[in-house]
Design a protein around this motif. Sequence first.
Motif, PDB file in Angstrom:
ATOM      1  N   GLY A   1       0.811  -1.208   0.000  1.00 43.50           N
ATOM      2  CA  GLY A   1       0.000   0.000   0.000  1.00 43.50           C
ATOM      3  C   GLY A   1       0.847   1.260   0.000  1.00 43.50           C
ATOM      4  O   GLY A   1       1.879   1.327  -0.655  1.00 43.50           O
ATOM      5  N   GLU A   2       0.382   2.256   0.741  1.00 43.16           N
ATOM      6  CA  GLU A   2       1.077   3.528   0.858  1.00 43.16           C
ATOM      7  C   GLU A   2       1.470   3.746   2.307  1.00 43.16           C
ATOM      8  O   GLU A   2       0.771   3.297   3.215  1.00 43.16           O
TER       9      GLU A   2
ATOM     10  N   LEU B   1       7.709  -6.356  -0.063  1.00 47.67           N
ATOM     11  CA  LEU B   1       7.241  -4.978   0.061  1.00 47.67           C
ATOM     12  C   LEU B   1       6.700  -4.523  -1.276  1.00 47.67           C
ATOM     13  O   LEU B   1       7.383  -4.632  -2.301  1.00 47.67           O
ATOM     14  N   SER B   2       5.476  -4.039  -1.245  1.00 48.12           N
ATOM     15  CA  SER B   2       4.835  -3.516  -2.437  1.00 48.12           C
ATOM     16  C   SER B   2       4.205  -2.182  -2.064  1.00 48.12           C
ATOM     17  O   SER B   2       3.032  -2.112  -1.715  1.00 48.12           O
ATOM     18  N   LEU B   3       5.018  -1.151  -2.092  1.00 48.33           N
ATOM     19  CA  LEU B   3       4.580   0.172  -1.664  1.00 48.33           C
ATOM     20  C   LEU B   3       4.462   1.091  -2.878  1.00 48.33           C
ATOM     21  O   LEU B   3       5.432   1.276  -3.615  1.00 48.33           O
ATOM     22  N   ALA B   4       3.286   1.649  -3.068  1.00 47.83           N
ATOM     23  CA  ALA B   4       3.060   2.555  -4.183  1.00 47.83           C
ATOM     24  C   ALA B   4       3.621   3.941  -3.882  1.00 47.83           C
ATOM     25  O   ALA B   4       3.954   4.695  -4.792  1.00 47.83           O
TER      26      ALA B   4
ATOM     27  N   ILE C   1       9.696   4.430  -7.385  1.00 48.85           N
ATOM     28  CA  ILE C   1       9.720   3.297  -6.459  1.00 48.85           C
ATOM     29  C   ILE C   1      10.843   2.328  -6.850  1.00 48.85           C
ATOM     30  O   ILE C   1      11.528   1.781  -5.979  1.00 48.85           O
ATOM     31  N   GLU C   2      11.064   2.132  -8.137  1.00 49.61           N
ATOM     32  CA  GLU C   2      12.145   1.258  -8.584  1.00 49.61           C
ATOM     33  C   GLU C   2      13.499   1.791  -8.103  1.00 49.61           C
ATOM     34  O   GLU C   2      14.314   1.043  -7.559  1.00 49.61           O
TER      35      GLU C   2
END
Length: 129
Positions: free
Chosen positions: A28-29, A62-65, A105-106
């Motif tokens: 998320g954020e 981790l999947s942070l927008a 993010i990358e």
Amino acid sequence: MTRIQLPPTDRSPEVDFDFDGGRLAMRGESYPEDAAAFFGPLLQSLRGYLETPSPEPISFDLSLAYFNSSSAKALMNLFMPLEDAAAEGRPVTIRWHFAEGDDTIEEAGEDFAADFDHARFEMVKDVVA
């Protein structure tokens, strides 16, 4: 150890720290008003989990927008004990997910990856359909 599951809010990510399974995740954020109050208990639990040596692997997805600078510092604080555990021989894999085309993010993931010598840091491009 007790599993930590927190639903996402407008300002904080979903958290699922399954210590028994060795699987940690955040999605998320992340721009909580008080990053120390949000991340502090997570860091304390992670350190407690890592106090008992184990050969079991750990994965952290981790999947942070989006995340702000105080969250970046808090993430680094979470990463450091994982790097220490990896240096002591525990298999640790951190998977940094980023959307295809999200250069910000990358690049943040690449910056974090540069700080690891022992934990495996994988960049995972998620293709947006």
